[in-house]
Design a protein around this motif. Structure first.
Motif, PDB file in Angstrom:
ATOM      1  N   SER A   1       0.840  -1.206   0.000  1.00  0.00           N
ATOM      2  CA  SER A   1       0.000   0.000   0.000  1.00  0.00           C
ATOM      3  C   SER A   1       0.870   1.249   0.000  1.00  0.00           C
ATOM      4  CB  SER A   1      -0.926   0.006   1.216  1.00  0.00           C
ATOM      5  OG  SER A   1      -0.202   0.168   2.413  1.00  0.00           O
TER       6      SER A   1
ATOM      7  N   ASN B   1       2.303   1.502  -3.672  1.00  0.00           N
ATOM      8  CA  ASN B   1       1.264   1.852  -4.647  1.00  0.00           C
ATOM      9  C   ASN B   1       0.444   3.076  -4.253  1.00  0.00           C
ATOM     10  OD1 ASN B   1       2.016  -0.371  -6.178  1.00  0.00           O
ATOM     11  ND2 ASN B   1       0.508  -1.712  -5.225  1.00  0.00           N
ATOM     12  N   LYS B   2       0.772   3.625  -3.050  1.00  0.00           N
ATOM     13  CA  LYS B   2       0.019   4.787  -2.537  1.00  0.00           C
ATOM     14  C   LYS B   2      -1.484   4.509  -2.536  1.00  0.00           C
ATOM     15  CE  LYS B   2       3.462   8.282  -3.754  1.00  0.00           C
ATOM     16  NZ  LYS B   2       4.556   7.354  -3.979  1.00  0.00           N
ATOM     17  N   SER B   3      -1.824   3.334  -2.009  1.00  0.00           N
ATOM     18  CA  SER B   3      -3.224   2.918  -1.970  1.00  0.00           C
ATOM     19  C   SER B   3      -3.593   2.516  -0.543  1.00  0.00           C
ATOM     20  CB  SER B   3      -3.446   1.726  -2.910  1.00  0.00           C
ATOM     21  OG  SER B   3      -2.623   0.639  -2.518  1.00  0.00           O
ATOM     22  N   ASN B   4      -4.880   2.319  -0.310  1.00  0.00           N
ATOM     23  CA  ASN B   4      -5.324   1.878   1.010  1.00  0.00           C
ATOM     24  C   ASN B   4      -4.857   0.456   1.272  1.00  0.00           C
ATOM     25  OD1 ASN B   4      -6.685   4.280   1.515  1.00  0.00           O
ATOM     26  ND2 ASN B   4      -8.560   3.537   0.512  1.00  0.00           N
TER      27      ASN B   4
ATOM     28  N   SER C   1      -4.211  -7.226  -3.221  1.00  0.00           N
ATOM     29  CA  SER C   1      -4.336  -5.767  -3.123  1.00  0.00           C
ATOM     30  C   SER C   1      -4.858  -5.161  -4.420  1.00  0.00           C
ATOM     31  CB  SER C   1      -2.987  -5.139  -2.757  1.00  0.00           C
ATOM     32  OG  SER C   1      -2.085  -5.199  -3.843  1.00  0.00           O
TER      33      SER C   1
END
Length: 453
Positions: free
Chosen positions: A328, A331-334, A365
């Motif tokens: 996360s 990927n700069k994701s939750n 993910s």
């Protein structure tokens, strides 16, 4: 630190003009008047950008040939070609061979400066990406609370600060390169290069060139891994794949602490630490005559054994949590919540080890919808059942019995599965699962597994 530009032109007026122009703009500058001088400067140190005139000597060698030489040494290095006798075909040829820009004389000073600025930005961006990739790899940690992982962590802390040679044993995907990087990171050589040679990926005729480098007839040098790693750490990955003849030469380097490049005359002193890895049973390779025992003893000063993931399943929840957070972050994701209680995670044999688990977490993910637990369970079941359908019944059985009995059911099915994969060969099965042959025999007898040995 200012970027360094190498100017190569046989016309002294042009050299001085470009040199003064770049110095006024804050660049460091080196110059060369012909092909041989250019090679000398390049062999001393590669610049950040090269500006090359097409016509260098009265002989056959020209700037296009020099462009090819530079690109072999560093494909990312920007080269600006200039010429007073330009034509469209010449410009096309130079760009096809990797030139960053083609400039015709007489050139506009501002235009040339603009090209140099863009070239510097280009190389700096590529280097920054390489640096980030390296930092990303360094940022991964050795995760787990099993006794085996705790021992490895303690060993890294003790051995990392020494110069002792280390031999890392473990199946593919278990984290051998990660352990090597950790050893380098805490060593006194941490600010020096960390160079990897992968013995399994090279063609047989390229081993010595890759390790020792060569001196070419045109005066250029191909630097080998021993030289690239000077002062730092050389990781020879899957060293058991290297041919015997090359093994003998590596042994000679370890004894003499020096070597010669291919076609070279001068001896080069070696100052580095060597870490070796293998996913094979090295003792078996020695007995077969595939690996030199004297080299093994030189390299195996400190052995590190990494068990397969199937033997440290208690680390799986820690690894899932860690990889979820890392992915996360990358990927700069939750962060996706993954249920670590899914029984398939513990009954699956994990032939790809930690690398396979990391890939599974990354797949989840990407595919998971809003981190829904039931959805992640479906992805786990679909992914792992593809390669281990025979264990589905085992999972159902093991969830309705006490822990001791569940363990027995899993072990029996797991060992039967591994024996089938190895055609009933006890030695191969013991090697793959990381048990002594005699211990495996005892385990098979206890579990009542017959007729496969």
């Amino acid at each position: 630190m200012p970027s360094e530009i190498l100017i190569i032109d046989d016309n002294s007026d042009i050299r001085f003009l470009i040199s003064d122009l770049l110095k006024d703009d804050g660049y460091e500058v080196r110059t060369a008047a012909n092909f041989s001088q250019a090679l000398s400067e390049i062999n001393k140190k590669l610049p950040d950008v090269a500006i090359i005139d097409v016509k260098l000597d009265k002989g056959d060698r020209d700037g296009i040939e020099l462009l090819t030489v530079i690109k072999k040494l560093d494909k990312n290095l920007p080269v600006i070609i200039i010429s007073g006798h330009a034509n469209i075909q010449m410009a096309v040829d130079s760009l096809k061979k990797g030139a960053f820009e083609f400039v015709q004389k007489p050139f506009d000073k501002n235009r040339l400066l603009n090209f140099v600025t863009r070239a510097v930005e280009n190389i700096n961006l590529k280097r920054e990406n390489q640096k980030l990739n390296t930092q990303l790899f360094y940022s991964y940690d050795l995760i787990g609370e099993s006794e085996e992982i705790k021992k490895i962590k303690n060993l890294i802390d003790k051995v990392g600060k020494t110069d002792s040679r280390v031999f890392i044993f473990g199946p593919a995907g278990s984290g051998k390169e990660l352990v090597a990087r950790k050893l380098h990171k805490i060593s006194q050589r941490s600010n020096k290069p960390f160079v990897i040679v992968n013995g399994a990926l090279l063609e047989p005729e390229r081993y010595e060139l890759e390790l020792f480098g060569s001196e070419n007839s045109d005066g250029t040098i191909n630097y080998g891994s021993f030289e690239k790693a000077q002062g730092g750490t050389l990781l020879i990955d899957e060293i058991s794949e290297i041919p015997l003849e090359t093994q003998a030469k590596i042994l000679r380097v370890l004894i003499d602490q020096k070597f010669k490049r291919i076609n070279g005359i001068s001896e080069i002193k070696v100052n580095l630490r060597i870490i070796s890895t293998t996913s094979k049973n090295i003792r078996e390779e020695i007995e077969k005559g595939n690996f030199r025992e004297d080299l093994y003893h030189r390299l195996n000063v400190v052995p590190v054994n990494i068990p397969p993931l199937s033997e440290r399943t208690e680390d799986i929840p820690y690894l899932i949590k860690y990889f979820s957070e890392k992915i996360s972050e990358i990927n700069k994701s939750n962060k996706v919540e993954i249920n670590p209680e899914n029984q398939l995670l513990y009954s699956y044999s994990w032939p790809g080890n930690v690398r396979e688990l990391r890939n599974l977490v990354e797949r989840i993910s990407i595919l998971s919808l809003s981190g829904n637990i039931s959805n992640t369970n479906k992805i786990i079941n679909d992914s792992l059942s593809e390669t281990q359908n025979e264990n589905v019944q085992t999972i159902n059985e093991s969830t309705s019995v006490p822990l001791k009995k569940a363990r027995e059911i899993f072990e029996k099915n797991y060992l039967i599965s591994q024996l089938k994969k190895n055609n009933g060969n006890i030695s191969k099965t013991a090697d793959f699962i990381g048990m002594e042959r005699s211990a495996l025999h005892r385990k098979l007898k206890i579990l009542g597994i017959k007729g496969m040995n």
